[in-house]
Scaffold this active site. Structure first.
Site: not given
Length: 323
Positions: A44, A42, A231-233, A199, A175, A135
């Site tokens: 765990e 499950n 992350d997504t580029g 941006k 940025d 970050h």
């Protein structure tokens, strides 16, 4: 009865990035403590250490990679197991702090999940946290205890200096929020010019940004675009295109954390960058790599920091007093 206290360093590694734990162990000249770890049907997670950990100085290495909730939960369970087995001090080594982007409320009724992660580790039994390139630096204040905030800048910049010694460089922030980091990069690379990409981002559309214009002198220079994570580029790919359109001779991308979700690999491979450099704070499997990608090891930096913490030395000394 009297006894002389003896310090004993023990290293533990989760299943997210076992190669990193093994590299850190090699640099420390120790072995990763054997453990049984598996998931039930499950979902765990169960963890049990195969050796006594009583009275040890425990360092628990786990990268918060996808599936991120499983990796964080395993990390918490390892800390809880150590606390209940009477480890003397538990240091959580998270090269990438999961949920670090959720560090403040942009609008009402939103969570501050980076704080929640810190609280969970405190409750689980962590005495100290060691992490790389948060970050935002104020996340350190979310944990009620010592936080060793390490910087990958020396690792990345050394590679750039060695590889592009003859090039005229310019440091570019993707940025305005990364300008302070870009200043440190420029200083490390010997006083290169600075630029940033102006941006806009719609808060209603995550992972989408529009690169509007380049602010700064980049004509004919090799631009180093720096960031803490990709992350997504999308943001970086658009920044590279904008720089090349504005007259940059070449573009190199340097980032600490390669999250690389969804179309990131394809975007970065085809964006026109000469080289994309990451550290291995997160595992980057072969299927997400491409010819112009370089992955540098963060293990030596983590090992030196762990050694300083264990030896009651100075982690700040690893960064020339600038940490």
């Amino acid at each position: 009865m009297s006894a002389t206290a003896k310090k004993n360093l023990m290293l533990f590694g989760g299943r997210a990035h076992p190669e990193l734990a093994e590299q850190v162990a090699k640099h420390l000249d120790v072995t990763v403590t054997p453990q049984s770890a598996y998931s039930f049907a499950n979902g765990e997670i169960f963890v049990r250490f195969e050796e006594s950990v009583r009275g040890c100085d425990a360092f628990v290495v786990q990268s918060h990679s996808a599936p991120i909730n499983d990796q964080i939960m395993e990390h918490l369970i390892m800390v809880d197991a150590l606390k209940r087995a009477s480890a003397k001090r538990i240091t959580v080594v998270m090269p990438f702090w999961g949920y670090a982007r959720q560090d403040k409320k942009h609008r009402g009724r939103e969570p501050i999940s980076a704080r929640l992660v810190a609280d969970m580790f405190k409750v689980a039994g962590a005495d100290r946290i060691m992490t790389v390139d948060l970050h935002t630096a104020q996340i350190q204040g979310f944990f009620d205890g010592p936080v060793d905030h390490l910087f990958a800048l020396p690792v990345l910049s050394e590679h750039i200096k060695r590889t592009y010694a003859d090039a005229q460089l310019a440091v570019v922030s993707p940025d305005s929020g990364r300008v302070r980091l870009a200043e440190r990069w420029a200083e490390t690379l010997g006083g290169t010019p600075l630029a940033f990409i102006h941006k806009t981002r719609d808060p209603m559309k995550p992972n989408e940004a529009v690169a509007n214009r380049v602010v700064g002198e980049i004509q004919g220079r090799t631009c180093v675009v720096i960031d803490d994570m990709i992350d997504t580029g999308g943001t970086v790919a658009k920044a590279v295109e904008a720089l090349l359109e504005q007259g940059a001779a070449d573009v190199i991308v340097a980032a600490t954390h390669g999250v690389l979700s969804g179309p990131a690999t394809e975007r970065l491979a085809n964006c026109g960058a000469r080289e994309v450099v990451f550290t291995d704070t997160l595992p980057i499997p072969d299927e997400k790599r491409f010819p112009t990608m370089t992955v540098l090891s963060i293990a030596p930096l983590l090992a030196r920091a762990i050694h300083e913490v264990f030896d009651d030395g100075s982690v700040t000394s690893l960064f020339d007093g600038n940490a």
